[in-house]
Enzyme design. Structure first.
Site, short mmCIF file in Angstrom:
data_model
loop_
_atom_site.label_atom_id
_atom_site.label_comp_id
_atom_site.label_asym_id
_atom_site.label_seq_id
_atom_site.Cartn_x
_atom_site.Cartn_y
_atom_site.Cartn_z
N ASP A 85 -21.01 -23.81 -8.82
CA ASP A 85 -19.72 -23.19 -8.53
C ASP A 85 -19.84 -21.87 -7.76
O ASP A 85 -18.87 -21.13 -7.64
CB ASP A 85 -18.95 -22.97 -9.83
CG ASP A 85 -19.66 -22.03 -10.79
OD1 ASP A 85 -19.10 -21.73 -11.85
OD2 ASP A 85 -20.80 -21.62 -10.47
N ASP A 118 -20.47 -46.51 0.20
CA ASP A 118 -19.94 -45.49 -0.70
C ASP A 118 -18.47 -45.79 -0.97
O ASP A 118 -18.09 -46.96 -1.05
CB ASP A 118 -20.14 -44.10 -0.07
CG ASP A 118 -20.39 -43.03 -1.11
OD1 ASP A 118 -19.46 -42.71 -1.86
OD2 ASP A 118 -21.51 -42.50 -1.17
N ASP A 127 -14.11 -32.68 11.14
CA ASP A 127 -15.54 -32.68 11.40
C ASP A 127 -16.11 -34.09 11.54
O ASP A 127 -17.32 -34.24 11.77
CB ASP A 127 -16.30 -31.94 10.29
CG ASP A 127 -17.01 -30.70 10.81
OD1 ASP A 127 -17.08 -30.53 12.04
OD2 ASP A 127 -17.51 -29.92 9.98
N HIS A 151 -16.16 -38.84 -2.15
CA HIS A 151 -17.61 -38.90 -2.24
C HIS A 151 -18.23 -39.45 -0.95
O HIS A 151 -19.19 -38.90 -0.41
CB HIS A 151 -18.01 -39.76 -3.43
CG HIS A 151 -19.46 -39.72 -3.76
ND1 HIS A 151 -20.37 -40.61 -3.23
CD2 HIS A 151 -20.18 -38.92 -4.60
CE1 HIS A 151 -21.57 -40.36 -3.71
NE2 HIS A 151 -21.49 -39.34 -4.55
N ASN A 165 -19.02 -27.35 17.19
CA ASN A 165 -17.60 -27.47 17.52
C ASN A 165 -16.79 -26.30 16.94
O ASN A 165 -15.57 -26.40 16.80
CB ASN A 165 -17.04 -28.80 17.00
CG ASN A 165 -17.19 -28.97 15.49
OD1 ASN A 165 -17.73 -28.11 14.80
ND2 ASN A 165 -16.71 -30.10 14.97
N ASN A 243 -29.59 -38.88 -11.22
CA ASN A 243 -29.43 -37.53 -11.75
C ASN A 243 -29.59 -37.46 -13.26
O ASN A 243 -28.86 -36.76 -13.94
CB ASN A 243 -28.04 -36.99 -11.39
CG ASN A 243 -27.78 -36.97 -9.90
OD1 ASN A 243 -28.70 -36.83 -9.11
ND2 ASN A 243 -26.53 -37.13 -9.52
N SER A 304 -27.06 -37.72 -4.63
CA SER A 304 -26.10 -38.25 -3.66
C SER A 304 -26.04 -37.38 -2.41
O SER A 304 -25.74 -37.87 -1.32
CB SER A 304 -24.71 -38.35 -4.27
OG SER A 304 -24.55 -39.51 -5.04
#
Length: 514
Positions: A85, A118, A127, A151, A165, A243, A304
């Site tokens: 965070d 995914d 983007d 995700h 850009n 994970n 990921s």
């Protein structure tokens, strides 16, 4: 150890080659199944059975002479941990893997397609505009793989966000094309059958690199065959290692032919949440700024986030050398990795050295880059469903005398130095007695070890390959013939055959250059 998770009432069925369509329909009808999907060209039928009949249907189908194998469809999910965070002041990941130096040689090519298996991709994100090519949605069964979670958009951005850009962040392969293959739903959950179908579709539609930020604890033969199909087509396959802070295997990352990726930090230390072990070839930065839905950006952490870094570097490698083979790209990634200890097999990936290993060098000064301006970004929300931990392979091999195989004969005196020796083939025949059998092969030359097991009278067997450190590097189970193929280092390997029945078997071991 967590219990394997399967899709309720879902089976994967493959018939023996040459079975007539009418007989296939009859066998499926007799087992009271309903056809949901056919994975072509694997010729695997995805069928549903009513509640309470799953085990009966498996038994009935397994006993049908026309059925090659039947298995349950295992669950998979994305690998995103609770995010960091704190706000990033810069993109340390691309800098750590020396992407800017690699960009001096190539910034990617639109002709190199990276498929993202995914939740889909938000192609309207600023983007990602002009980066996305047509894909497919295997969740809804249509040609509109839109992202209803975020995700997939994040993983796609790590790979190929448009760069220079004056907005957002830099992608690793910022001129590569991105192909959305939606195999996970809005809750980031999916099935191995959808992943298998997505793999086949992607390579059949031109994908050179496959990025899979997903996985599950249970292998299926259907997904293994899809991986093998993609490998034969020459695609570079990359998947998140998981994970769970463990050495447990996750699939598809643990399949032979897939580059499993762990997540490491700025100091080249694996994050505490990352899976690890000698079955994981490489690590990559595990926290990256990434695009999200509605034009936003997030702090994206987990294996990921690490896997698409490797997929992006593979895209750069193929952009710089389009005729490179899958094996050449894979070897370049492995040989150029920066060692980071024993947590992974080779080390942390290095974009600059990967390209150099393929002979791709800067041809002219790179244009000045407008590197991303630090912006406050929200954290990617943690997943709602509980994570599915990969299942470890139980070590049930009873101690018994090892049965060494003969070493390859020395080269003849007249052999030209440096010439590749002929492959060595050893055939072993015996009878399974209910206890695991263990054989030792090696030490080997650099090359490939291929093990093929046949036992027509056995319903289900397991073939396992263990390296000199005792780490399981490959495994396959099901009806024979079973085939393992693994890059060999100059060391000894152990080959285990496990099964609970008495049956004659033949094990063929081929070592040397593939």
């Amino acid at each position: 150890m967590p219990e394997p998770e399967f899709v309720q009432g879902r089976l994967l069925v493959k018939f023996v080659d040459g079975t007539q369509p009418w007989l296939e329909r009859k066998v499926l009808a007799d087992a009271e199944t309903q056809l949901e999907l056919t994975v072509r060209p694997l010729d695997v039928y995805v069928v549903d059975v009513r509640r309470g009949r799953t085990l009966d249907a498996i038994e009935e189908l397994a006993e049908a002479p026309a059925v090659e194998y039947v298995e349950r469809d295992a669950a998979v999910q994305s690998f995103t941990t609770t995010p960091n965070d704190t706000l990033w002041e810069q993109q340390w990941g691309p800098m750590l893997v020396r992407a800017p130096t690699a960009w001096d040689a190539t910034m990617g090519s639109p002709g190199i397609i990276v498929a993202v298996l995914d939740t889909g991709i938000d192609s309207t994100h600023p983007d990602l505009q002009d980066a996305v090519v047509p894909g497919y949605d295997f969740v809804e069964g249509d040609a509109f793989p839109t992202d209803d979670n975020g995700h997939g958009t994040a993983t796609a951005g790590v790979i190929g966000a448009r760069t220079n850009n004056s907005r957002g962040q830099a992608g690793l392969c910022w001129r590569c094309s991105l192909m959305p293959i939606k195999v996970l739903n809005a809750n980031r959950s999916g099935t191995t059958s959808a992943v298998a179908a997505g793999l086949v579709w992607a390579v059949d539609h031109g994908a050179r690199v496959i990025s899979m930020s997903l996985g599950g604890s249970e292998p299926t033969r259907t997904l293994a065959e899809a991986v093998d199909y993609a490998v034969r087509k020459g695609a570079v396959l990359v998947a998140a290692a998981g994970n769970e802070s463990s050495q447990n295997l996750s699939y598809p990352a643990a399949y032979v032919g897939v580059i499993g990726v762990a997540g490491s930090d700025q100091k080249d230390v694996l994050y505490s949440w990352s899976n690890y072990g000698s079955w994981v070839p490489v690590a990559a930065p595990g926290c990256n700024i990434a695009p999200f839905l509605r034009g936003e950006y997030v702090n994206f952490c987990g294996t990921s986030a690490a896997a698409p870094v490797v997929a992006g570097i593979a895209g750069l490698a193929l952009s710089g050398r389009p005729l490179a083979t899958r094996t050449e790209v894979e070897n370049a990634l492995f040989r150029s990795a920066n060692p980071i200890g024993t947590s992974v097999r080779y080390g942390r990936v290095n974009a600059e050295l990967t390209l150099a290993a393929l002979g791709v060098k800067p041809t002219s000064p790179a244009p000045a880059l407008s590197l991303p301006v630090p912006v406050p970004v929200p954290a990617l929300a943690p997943p709602v469903p509980a994570p599915v931990a990969p299942t470890a392979i139980p070590d049930r091999h009873a101690p018994q005398p090892e049965r060494p195989l003969p070493d390859p004969p020395p080269a003849a005196s007249g052999q030209t130095p440096g010439r590749t020796p002929s492959p060595q083939v050893t055939t072993i025949r015996g009878t399974l007695g209910g206890s695991p059998l263990r054989f030792v092969v090696g030490p080997l030359r650099h090359g490939r070890l291929i093990a093929t097991l046949t036992a027509p009278r056995a319903r289900t067997l397991m073939l396992t390959l263990v390296d000199a450190r005792g780490a399981r590097v490959a495994r396959i189970s099901g009806r024979t013939p079973l085939r393992l193929s693994h890059p060999a280092l100059p060391e000894r390997y152990r080959v285990f055959i496990s099964g609970s029945v008495r049956a004659p078997f033949t094990l063929r071991l081929r070592t040397g250059r593939s």
